[in-house]
Enzyme design. Structure first.
Site, PDB file in Angstrom:
ATOM      1  N   ASP A   1      -1.113  14.442   6.929  1.00 38.38           N
ATOM      2  CA  ASP A   1      -1.778  13.840   5.899  1.00 38.38           C
ATOM      3  C   ASP A   1      -2.817  14.782   5.356  1.00 38.38           C
ATOM      4  O   ASP A   1      -3.875  14.391   5.456  1.00 38.38           O
ATOM      5  CB  ASP A   1      -2.025  12.400   6.068  1.00 38.38           C
ATOM      6  CG  ASP A   1      -2.578  11.596   4.728  1.00 38.38           C
ATOM      7  OD1 ASP A   1      -2.312  12.027   3.780  1.00 38.38           O
ATOM      8  OD2 ASP A   1      -3.190  10.365   4.868  1.00 38.38           O
TER       9      ASP A   1
ATOM     10  N   HIS B   1     -13.858   2.861   4.479  1.00 39.96           N
ATOM     11  CA  HIS B   1     -13.046   3.239   5.571  1.00 39.96           C
ATOM     12  C   HIS B   1     -13.985   3.448   6.885  1.00 39.96           C
ATOM     13  O   HIS B   1     -15.181   4.034   6.632  1.00 39.96           O
ATOM     14  CB  HIS B   1     -12.048   4.265   5.435  1.00 39.96           C
ATOM     15  CG  HIS B   1     -11.093   4.395   5.990  1.00 39.96           C
ATOM     16  ND1 HIS B   1     -10.504   3.266   6.853  1.00 39.96           N
ATOM     17  CD2 HIS B   1      -9.950   5.139   6.326  1.00 39.96           C
ATOM     18  CE1 HIS B   1      -9.234   3.628   7.415  1.00 39.96           C
ATOM     19  NE2 HIS B   1      -8.891   4.704   7.243  1.00 39.96           N
TER      20      HIS B   1
ATOM     21  N   TRP C   1       0.800  -1.294   0.167  1.00 38.71           N
ATOM     22  CA  TRP C   1      -0.055  -0.012  -0.023  1.00 38.71           C
ATOM     23  C   TRP C   1       0.977   1.223   0.005  1.00 38.71           C
ATOM     24  O   TRP C   1       1.662   1.572   0.943  1.00 38.71           O
ATOM     25  CB  TRP C   1      -0.917  -0.004   1.313  1.00 38.71           C
ATOM     26  CG  TRP C   1      -1.820   1.030   1.674  1.00 38.71           C
ATOM     27  CD1 TRP C   1      -1.492   1.657   2.695  1.00 38.71           C
ATOM     28  CD2 TRP C   1      -2.728   1.971   0.989  1.00 38.71           C
ATOM     29  NE1 TRP C   1      -2.517   2.866   2.861  1.00 38.71           N
ATOM     30  CE2 TRP C   1      -3.311   2.744   1.561  1.00 38.71           C
ATOM     31  CE3 TRP C   1      -3.373   1.519  -0.353  1.00 38.71           C
ATOM     32  CZ2 TRP C   1      -4.136   3.705   1.273  1.00 38.71           C
ATOM     33  CZ3 TRP C   1      -4.360   2.280  -0.842  1.00 38.71           C
ATOM     34  CH2 TRP C   1      -4.878   3.199   0.005  1.00 38.71           C
TER      35      TRP C   1
ATOM     36  N   SER D   1       1.082   4.219   0.902  1.00 43.26           N
ATOM     37  CA  SER D   1       0.085   5.187   1.669  1.00 43.26           C
ATOM     38  C   SER D   1       0.468   6.597   1.688  1.00 43.26           C
ATOM     39  O   SER D   1       1.716   6.846   1.947  1.00 43.26           O
ATOM     40  CB  SER D   1       0.544   4.647   3.178  1.00 43.26           C
ATOM     41  OG  SER D   1       0.115   5.462   4.192  1.00 43.26           O
ATOM     42  N   GLY D   2      -0.493   7.478   1.405  1.00 45.55           N
ATOM     43  CA  GLY D   2      -0.176   8.768   1.518  1.00 45.55           C
ATOM     44  C   GLY D   2      -0.015   9.280   3.017  1.00 45.55           C
ATOM     45  O   GLY D   2       0.923  10.167   3.271  1.00 45.55           O
TER      46      GLY D   2
ATOM     47  N   ASP E   1      -1.991   4.894  -3.197  1.00 50.17           N
ATOM     48  CA  ASP E   1      -3.068   5.686  -2.288  1.00 50.17           C
ATOM     49  C   ASP E   1      -2.957   7.084  -2.987  1.00 50.17           C
ATOM     50  O   ASP E   1      -2.093   7.941  -2.641  1.00 50.17           O
ATOM     51  CB  ASP E   1      -2.855   5.741  -0.767  1.00 50.17           C
ATOM     52  CG  ASP E   1      -3.608   6.631  -0.145  1.00 50.17           C
ATOM     53  OD1 ASP E   1      -4.637   7.120  -0.682  1.00 50.17           O
ATOM     54  OD2 ASP E   1      -3.127   7.008   1.043  1.00 50.17           O
TER      55      ASP E   1
HETATM   56  C1  SPV Z   1      -3.210   5.985   4.166  1.00 46.31           C
HETATM   57  O1  SPV Z   1      -2.535   5.065   4.559  1.00 46.31           O
HETATM   58  O2  SPV Z   1      -2.565   7.171   3.672  1.00 46.31           O
HETATM   59  C2  SPV Z   1      -4.684   5.746   4.344  1.00 46.31           C
HETATM   60  C3  SPV Z   1      -5.339   5.075   5.338  1.00 46.31           C
HETATM   61  O3  SPV Z   1      -5.579   6.453   3.318  1.00 46.31           O
HETATM   62  S1  SPV Z   1      -5.830   6.238   6.635  1.00 46.31           S
HETATM   63  O4  SPV Z   1      -4.667   6.985   7.027  1.00 46.31           O
HETATM   64  O5  SPV Z   1      -6.339   5.200   7.703  1.00 46.31           O
HETATM   65  O6  SPV Z   1      -6.974   7.104   5.898  1.00 46.31           O
HETATM   66 MG    MG Z   2      -4.364   8.279   2.623  1.00 46.27          MG
END
Ligand code: SPV
Ligand code: MG
Length: 289
Positions: free
Chosen positions: A54, A186, A40, A42-43, A81
């Site tokens: 984020d 989510h 993943w 991930s952002g 993502d």
């Molecule tokens: C990420 O890992 O960037 C996600 C998951 O989008 S969350 O941070 O839980 O939204």
């Molecule tokens: Mg994200």
């Protein structure tokens, strides 16, 4: 075989793909060695790596470059993502082309408005775009991919925004109608109840993707039992594990006035050499220098 096909085959074989977050090529390699089925991109993790929240501060270029660097270092399929798609449907068209070219297996696009606020934070501003607008983004994504294997995953944040299950189900169905291959839903509840109810009431054909960070009692076995969840993402465990490891080691050095008490609590230099594939350098030196 394309990375997207590889992910689809894993799902066909195991019923559920176990996907670990990564924020660097090294963390992607470690996830691969541990036995995960996918990465993943991930952002949240990449933002944290830069010491940033984020909230759409990381640019597409930063995230894309990291995705490309990860793709060069892991055999695992990468689910990128891409947050809101970096703007409107026009930005999504550009993003999908770039991420497919960069070697990702697919993208997740979420129905929040740009700039977004991270999902799990208490009291975060969670504004969603209208359903029609997001359908346009999904349709644009579908038409922009070159391979039909490249996964376009639509993510609804309706539960995160507190809009309730009916809204989440309606949005998910609308996104499936727009062509989404899978639906990521989510939740930030600390029990799986909200997601379990959504999954039970999901009448669409698209498989479900979950990110059970805040409700870890939802195990892989539990997710599989629903028969509708095909991807389980461990959303931020790589960056959290590395933060804790560094905090512990740094505190130990400060406390003891040296690194003599650390022992095997940190990886050996030899282990870093292995991960850097130093042996290949030696081999090539022997052959070519
Ligand atoms: C990420 O890992 O960037 C996600 C998951 O989008 S969350 O941070 O839980 O939204
Ligand atoms: Mg994200």
């Amino acid at each position: 075989m394309s990375k997207a096909k590889q992910l689809r085959e894993t799902i066909a074989r195991r019923g559920l793909a176990r996907v670990m977050a990564a924020h660097s090529p090294l963390s992607a390699r470690l996830a691969e060695e541990a036995g995960f089925d996918g990465i993943w991109a991930s952002g949240f993790e990449l933002s944290a790596l830069y010491g940033l929240p984020d909230v759409s501060l990381i640019s597409m270029t930063q995230h894309l470059d990291m995705t490309r660097a990860m793709a060069a270092q892991t055999c695992l399929p990468i689910i990128a993502d891409i947050d809101t798609g970096f703007g409107n449907a026009i930005n999504v068209i550009h993003a999908v082309k770039e991420y497919e070219r960069a070697g990702a297996a697919g993208v997740v696009i979420e129905d929040k408005s740009f700039p977004k606020v991270t999902s799990l934070v208490e009291g975060g501003r969670q504004d969603l775009v209208p359903i029609k607008e997001f359908q346009g983004k999904i349709a644009a994504a579908i038409e922009s991919r070159t391979s039909s294997d490249f996964l376009i995953i639509a993510r609804t944040e309706a539960l995160i925004a507190g809009l309730g299950e009916a809204e989440a189900l309606a949005r998910a169905l609308a996104y499936e109608e727009a062509g989404a291959d899978m639906i990521l839903v989510h939740s930030k509840q600390d029990t799986p109840a909200e997601i379990e109810s959504f999954v039970r009431n999901w009448q669409g054909k698209a498989p479900i993707v979950i990110v059970p960070t805040s409700y870890p009692e939802m195990t892989e076995e539990g997710a599989l039992a629903f028969g509708k969840i095909q991807v389980l993402i461990y959303g931020n465990h790589a960056i959290r594990a590395s933060i804790q490891a560094m905090q512990d080691s740094f505190a130990n050095i400060i406390e003891h006035g040296g690194a003599h008490e650390l022992g095997n609590d940190i990886a050996s230099v030899k282990e870093v050499f292995r991960l850097q594939k130093m042996d290949q350098i030696k081999e090539n030196e022997d052959r070519y220098l």
